[in-house]
Design a protein around this motif. Structure first.
Motif, PDB file in Angstrom:
ATOM      1  N   ALA A 146      12.359  -2.479  -5.031  1.00  0.00           N
ATOM      2  CA  ALA A 146      12.966  -2.618  -4.041  1.00  0.00           C
ATOM      3  C   ALA A 146      14.189  -3.824  -3.881  1.00  0.00           C
ATOM      4  O   ALA A 146      15.377  -3.785  -3.511  1.00  0.00           O
ATOM      5  N   LEU A 147      13.456  -4.992  -4.159  1.00  0.00           N
ATOM      6  CA  LEU A 147      14.338  -6.152  -4.201  1.00  0.00           C
ATOM      7  C   LEU A 147      15.259  -6.172  -5.515  1.00  0.00           C
ATOM      8  O   LEU A 147      16.644  -6.390  -5.267  1.00  0.00           O
ATOM      9  N   ALA A 148      15.021  -5.531  -6.650  1.00  0.00           N
ATOM     10  CA  ALA A 148      16.130  -5.393  -7.658  1.00  0.00           C
ATOM     11  C   ALA A 148      17.096  -4.233  -7.321  1.00  0.00           C
ATOM     12  O   ALA A 148      18.080  -4.677  -7.529  1.00  0.00           O
ATOM     13  N   LEU A 149      16.799  -3.317  -6.723  1.00  0.00           N
ATOM     14  CA  LEU A 149      17.603  -2.432  -6.263  1.00  0.00           C
ATOM     15  C   LEU A 149      18.898  -3.128  -5.239  1.00  0.00           C
ATOM     16  O   LEU A 149      19.789  -2.749  -5.233  1.00  0.00           O
ATOM     17  N   LYS A 150      18.316  -3.726  -4.417  1.00  0.00           N
ATOM     18  CA  LYS A 150      18.923  -4.558  -3.274  1.00  0.00           C
ATOM     19  C   LYS A 150      19.823  -5.379  -4.040  1.00  0.00           C
ATOM     20  O   LYS A 150      21.151  -5.367  -3.554  1.00  0.00           O
ATOM     21  N   LYS A 151      19.378  -6.077  -4.741  1.00  0.00           N
ATOM     22  CA  LYS A 151      20.120  -7.205  -5.450  1.00  0.00           C
ATOM     23  C   LYS A 151      21.301  -6.553  -6.466  1.00  0.00           C
ATOM     24  O   LYS A 151      22.364  -7.262  -6.711  1.00  0.00           O
ATOM     25  N   SER A 189       1.103   5.247  -9.684  1.00  0.00           N
ATOM     26  CA  SER A 189       0.732   5.814  -8.218  1.00  0.00           C
ATOM     27  C   SER A 189       1.610   6.840  -7.629  1.00  0.00           C
ATOM     28  O   SER A 189       2.785   6.706  -7.868  1.00  0.00           O
ATOM     29  N   GLN A 190       1.005   7.610  -6.778  1.00  0.00           N
ATOM     30  CA  GLN A 190       1.839   8.567  -5.945  1.00  0.00           C
ATOM     31  C   GLN A 190       3.125   7.753  -5.419  1.00  0.00           C
ATOM     32  O   GLN A 190       3.957   8.296  -4.993  1.00  0.00           O
ATOM     33  N   GLU A 191       2.607   6.877  -4.617  1.00  0.00           N
ATOM     34  CA  GLU A 191       3.621   6.159  -3.740  1.00  0.00           C
ATOM     35  C   GLU A 191       4.796   5.460  -4.595  1.00  0.00           C
ATOM     36  O   GLU A 191       5.888   5.567  -4.191  1.00  0.00           O
ATOM     37  N   PHE A 192       4.504   4.758  -5.769  1.00  0.00           N
ATOM     38  CA  PHE A 192       5.460   4.348  -6.558  1.00  0.00           C
ATOM     39  C   PHE A 192       6.396   5.279  -7.320  1.00  0.00           C
ATOM     40  O   PHE A 192       7.616   5.258  -7.296  1.00  0.00           O
ATOM     41  N   ILE A 225      15.937 -11.561 -15.955  1.00  0.00           N
ATOM     42  CA  ILE A 225      15.102 -10.790 -15.031  1.00  0.00           C
ATOM     43  C   ILE A 225      15.712 -10.547 -13.659  1.00  0.00           C
ATOM     44  O   ILE A 225      16.338 -11.443 -13.098  1.00  0.00           O
ATOM     45  N   VAL A 226      15.584  -9.476 -13.191  1.00  0.00           N
ATOM     46  CA  VAL A 226      16.297  -8.917 -12.108  1.00  0.00           C
ATOM     47  C   VAL A 226      15.626  -9.068 -10.840  1.00  0.00           C
ATOM     48  O   VAL A 226      16.332  -9.073  -9.610  1.00  0.00           O
ATOM     49  N   ALA A 227      14.239  -8.911 -10.783  1.00  0.00           N
ATOM     50  CA  ALA A 227      13.539  -9.270  -9.630  1.00  0.00           C
ATOM     51  C   ALA A 227      12.206  -9.614 -10.023  1.00  0.00           C
ATOM     52  O   ALA A 227      11.663  -9.267 -11.073  1.00  0.00           O
ATOM     53  N   SER A 228      11.391 -10.775  -9.045  1.00  0.00           N
ATOM     54  CA  SER A 228      10.150 -11.162  -9.423  1.00  0.00           C
ATOM     55  C   SER A 228       9.389 -11.389  -8.288  1.00  0.00           C
ATOM     56  O   SER A 228      10.025 -12.124  -7.441  1.00  0.00           O
ATOM     57  N   LEU A 229       8.418 -10.889  -8.055  1.00  0.00           N
ATOM     58  CA  LEU A 229       7.463 -11.333  -6.891  1.00  0.00           C
ATOM     59  C   LEU A 229       6.131 -11.584  -7.145  1.00  0.00           C
ATOM     60  O   LEU A 229       5.693 -10.869  -8.322  1.00  0.00           O
ATOM     61  N   ASN A 230       5.420 -12.204  -6.716  1.00  0.00           N
ATOM     62  CA  ASN A 230       4.015 -12.730  -6.680  1.00  0.00           C
ATOM     63  C   ASN A 230       3.398 -12.062  -5.760  1.00  0.00           C
ATOM     64  O   ASN A 230       3.705 -11.882  -4.455  1.00  0.00           O
ATOM     65  N   SER A 231       1.981 -11.697  -5.974  1.00  0.00           N
ATOM     66  CA  SER A 231       0.900 -11.237  -4.811  1.00  0.00           C
ATOM     67  C   SER A 231      -0.493 -11.601  -5.387  1.00  0.00           C
ATOM     68  O   SER A 231      -0.771 -11.809  -6.693  1.00  0.00           O
ATOM     69  N   LYS A 232      -1.519 -11.672  -4.781  1.00  0.00           N
ATOM     70  CA  LYS A 232      -2.664 -11.449  -4.941  1.00  0.00           C
ATOM     71  C   LYS A 232      -3.389 -10.482  -5.618  1.00  0.00           C
ATOM     72  O   LYS A 232      -4.410 -10.599  -6.293  1.00  0.00           O
ATOM     73  N   ILE A 237      -2.121  -6.650  -7.880  1.00  0.00           N
ATOM     74  CA  ILE A 237      -1.340  -6.201  -8.824  1.00  0.00           C
ATOM     75  C   ILE A 237      -1.596  -4.484  -8.398  1.00  0.00           C
ATOM     76  O   ILE A 237      -2.284  -3.856  -8.813  1.00  0.00           O
ATOM     77  N   ASP A 238      -0.753  -4.084  -7.405  1.00  0.00           N
ATOM     78  CA  ASP A 238      -0.892  -2.746  -6.789  1.00  0.00           C
ATOM     79  C   ASP A 238       0.674  -2.053  -6.801  1.00  0.00           C
ATOM     80  O   ASP A 238       1.703  -2.518  -6.905  1.00  0.00           O
ATOM     81  N   SER A 239       0.433  -0.911  -6.133  1.00  0.00           N
ATOM     82  CA  SER A 239       1.599  -0.103  -5.787  1.00  0.00           C
ATOM     83  C   SER A 239       2.822  -0.917  -4.900  1.00  0.00           C
ATOM     84  O   SER A 239       4.064  -0.779  -5.069  1.00  0.00           O
ATOM     85  N   LYS A 240       2.301  -1.532  -3.851  1.00  0.00           N
ATOM     86  CA  LYS A 240       3.098  -2.403  -2.855  1.00  0.00           C
ATOM     87  C   LYS A 240       3.836  -3.189  -3.741  1.00  0.00           C
ATOM     88  O   LYS A 240       5.033  -3.436  -3.375  1.00  0.00           O
TER      89      LYS A 240
END
Length: 135
Positions: A28-33, A52-55, A9-16, A18-21
């Motif tokens: 972004a975290l995976a790329l930074k690491k 999504s367009q953003e992603f 697992i190269v990056a993992s984040l939690n959120s309330k 599941i969206d493009s953000k």
């Protein structure tokens, strides 16, 4: 985000949500690491966060090639689904989390200490992902 080479697992984040953000922040975290070379192939399902367009714009800006599962095909994303099954059975279902912070800290510990560095993986011949050498 899972590396298909060694199942790390190269990056993992939690959120309330599941969206493009969430998808962008995790990528972004995976790329930074890990600073991969341009042309990285990113496989995902057809979830709205990945389509999504953003992603898709974020991927283009970072020279990432998107690859999405075919609709209704569970096998294309099997490695990630397998991780989720393991994560839920070995961690989430065994504990009660009082706060989001408790869940987030526990998730990071499970993924980046236990799963990547200690837990044997059948895919890797019983070796944790962090101990796999380049083939």
């Amino acid at each position: 985000m899972l590396d298909l080479y060694d199942r790390r697992i190269v990056a993992s984040l939690n959120s309330k949500y599941i969206d493009s953000k969430l998808a962008i922040d995790t990528l972004a975290l995976a790329l930074k690491k890990h600073s991969p070379k341009p042309g990285l192939l990113l496989h995902s399902d057809q979830g709205s966060q990945f389509a999504s367009q953003e992603f898709t714009a974020y991927c283009k800006e970072n020279a990432i090639v998107q690859s999405m599962s075919r609709a209704g095909c569970p096998y294309d994303n099997a490695a990630m689904e397998r991780f989720y099954n393991t994560f839920k059975n070995e961690y989430i279902c065994r504990y009660y989390f009082k706060t989001d912070e408790e869940l987030n800290l526990g998730t990071q510990d499970y993924v980046f200490v236990w799963y990547n560095y200690t837990r044997p993986h059948s895919y890797n011949g019983g070796i944790p992902p962090s101990r796999v050498r380049f083939r």
